[in-house]
Design a protein around this motif. Structure first.
Motif, PDB file in Angstrom:
ATOM      1  N   UNK A   8     -14.905  -5.598  -4.135  1.00 51.17           N
ATOM      2  CA  UNK A   8     -16.047  -5.308  -3.282  1.00 51.17           C
ATOM      3  C   UNK A   8     -17.345  -5.695  -4.004  1.00 51.17           C
ATOM      4  N   UNK A   9     -18.486  -5.395  -3.399  1.00 46.95           N
ATOM      5  CA  UNK A   9     -19.776  -5.775  -3.973  1.00 46.95           C
ATOM      6  C   UNK A   9     -20.046  -5.112  -5.316  1.00 46.95           C
ATOM      7  N   UNK A  10     -19.415  -3.950  -5.553  1.00 42.59           N
ATOM      8  CA  UNK A  10     -19.597  -3.240  -6.821  1.00 42.59           C
ATOM      9  C   UNK A  10     -18.555  -3.651  -7.857  1.00 42.59           C
ATOM     10  N   UNK A  11     -17.778  -4.697  -7.531  1.00 47.50           N
ATOM     11  CA  UNK A  11     -16.736  -5.233  -8.407  1.00 47.50           C
ATOM     12  C   UNK A  11     -15.582  -4.263  -8.630  1.00 47.50           C
ATOM     13  N   UNK A  12     -15.319  -3.389  -7.644  1.00 47.99           N
ATOM     14  CA  UNK A  12     -14.108  -2.567  -7.644  1.00 47.99           C
ATOM     15  C   UNK A  12     -13.018  -3.404  -6.990  1.00 47.99           C
ATOM     16  N   UNK A  13     -11.869  -3.496  -7.633  1.00 49.17           N
ATOM     17  CA  UNK A  13     -10.788  -4.337  -7.124  1.00 49.17           C
ATOM     18  C   UNK A  13      -9.739  -3.508  -6.389  1.00 49.17           C
ATOM     19  N   UNK A  14      -9.096  -4.153  -5.416  1.00 46.65           N
ATOM     20  CA  UNK A  14      -8.077  -3.514  -4.596  1.00 46.65           C
ATOM     21  C   UNK A  14      -6.918  -4.471  -4.373  1.00 46.65           C
ATOM     22  N   UNK A  15      -5.745  -3.888  -4.146  1.00 48.05           N
ATOM     23  CA  UNK A  15      -4.555  -4.670  -3.797  1.00 48.05           C
ATOM     24  C   UNK A  15      -3.915  -4.039  -2.562  1.00 48.05           C
ATOM     25  N   UNK A  16      -3.527  -4.898  -1.626  1.00 45.20           N
ATOM     26  CA  UNK A  16      -2.835  -4.415  -0.431  1.00 45.20           C
ATOM     27  C   UNK A  16      -1.508  -5.156  -0.299  1.00 45.20           C
ATOM     28  N   UNK A  17      -0.456  -4.391   0.004  1.00 43.35           N
ATOM     29  CA  UNK A  17       0.859  -4.955   0.309  1.00 43.35           C
ATOM     30  C   UNK A  17       1.181  -4.590   1.752  1.00 43.35           C
ATOM     31  N   UNK A  18       1.506  -5.584   2.556  1.00 43.61           N
ATOM     32  CA  UNK A  18       1.858  -5.356   3.956  1.00 43.61           C
ATOM     33  C   UNK A  18       3.277  -5.863   4.182  1.00 43.61           C
ATOM     34  N   UNK A  19       4.105  -5.043   4.822  1.00 42.38           N
ATOM     35  CA  UNK A  19       5.488  -5.413   5.106  1.00 42.38           C
ATOM     36  C   UNK A  19       5.646  -5.879   6.542  1.00 42.38           C
ATOM     37  N   UNK A  20       6.466  -6.891   6.740  1.00 41.80           N
ATOM     38  CA  UNK A  20       6.718  -7.454   8.073  1.00 41.80           C
ATOM     39  C   UNK A  20       8.228  -7.514   8.284  1.00 41.80           C
ATOM     40  N   UNK A  21       8.673  -7.068   9.449  1.00 45.08           N
ATOM     41  CA  UNK A  21      10.103  -7.038   9.736  1.00 45.08           C
ATOM     42  C   UNK A  21      10.327  -7.047  11.241  1.00 45.08           C
ATOM     43  N   UNK A  22      11.567  -7.320  11.628  1.00 42.43           N
ATOM     44  CA  UNK A  22      11.957  -7.288  13.042  1.00 42.43           C
ATOM     45  C   UNK A  22      12.651  -5.948  13.280  1.00 42.43           C
ATOM     46  N   UNK A  23      12.171  -5.183  14.260  1.00 47.75           N
ATOM     47  CA  UNK A  23      12.771  -3.864  14.527  1.00 47.75           C
ATOM     48  C   UNK A  23      14.011  -3.989  15.404  1.00 47.75           C
ATOM     49  N   UNK A  24      14.597  -2.845  15.744  1.00 49.94           N
ATOM     50  CA  UNK A  24      15.841  -2.841  16.527  1.00 49.94           C
ATOM     51  C   UNK A  24      15.649  -3.385  17.941  1.00 49.94           C
ATOM     52  N   UNK A  25      14.396  -3.442  18.433  1.00 47.44           N
ATOM     53  CA  UNK A  25      14.096  -4.017  19.750  1.00 47.44           C
ATOM     54  C   UNK A  25      13.725  -5.496  19.658  1.00 47.44           C
ATOM     55  N   UNK A  26      13.977  -6.102  18.503  1.00 49.96           N
ATOM     56  CA  UNK A  26      13.671  -7.513  18.239  1.00 49.96           C
ATOM     57  C   UNK A  26      12.181  -7.824  18.327  1.00 49.96           C
ATOM     58  N   UNK A  27      11.352  -6.869  17.945  1.00 50.37           N
ATOM     59  CA  UNK A  27       9.901  -7.071  17.941  1.00 50.37           C
ATOM     60  C   UNK A  27       9.400  -7.079  16.505  1.00 50.37           C
TER      61      UNK A  27
END
Length: 143
Positions: A49-68
């Protein structure tokens, strides 16, 4: 402290306890939800961010039982360490193992920075270069 119509706001400690409880409940729900899937694709990014604080995000992607297609934020953490390949690798592995998803993760999509590439030397999942990041670099370098 001014009280409006007899309202007494919660203390900082009460809010902190409630947020920890909500976070723990959400984590348990997420682990239970993803136990039913066989494979998980992950995207990750680091930024400051502007104050030089760093962040990490992990996002998971998958197909559910309804094929979505479903996408869930697996982890959003502060990243105060230096952005070395070893620290990035350690944090990704730690977060995915904490959530019991490390063995289900086969690919991680991320940018092509040298430190990110280095981090995959010790990770089991394969790295997929994000086309959005690559296209951005092509356009910026062409102008």
């Amino acid at each position: 402290m001014i009280f409006f119509l007899g309202y007494k706001p919660p203390t900082r400690r009460t809010a902190q306890r409630q947020l920890k409880r909500l976070c723990n409940n959400h984590t348990r729900w997420l682990v239970a939800e993803l136990k039913r899937i066989d494979t998980l694709a992950v995207t990750t990014d680091l930024w400051s961010d502007k104050k030089m604080n760093s962040y990490m995000c992990l996002t998971g992607h998958y197909i559910n039982s309804d094929s979505k297609l479903q996408s869930k934020v697996l982890s959003f953490t502060a990243f105060p360490e230096r952005h070395t390949g070893g620290q990035i690798s350690y944090t990704i592995k730690k977060e995915l193992k904490r959530l019991q998803f490390y063995d289900k993760t086969h690919t991680i999509t991320c940018d092509g920075a040298a430190n990110i590439k280095k981090s995959f030397e010790s990770l089991k999942p394969k790295r997929v270069h994000c086309l959005g990041h690559k296209l951005h670099l092509i356009v910026c370098n062409a102008l």
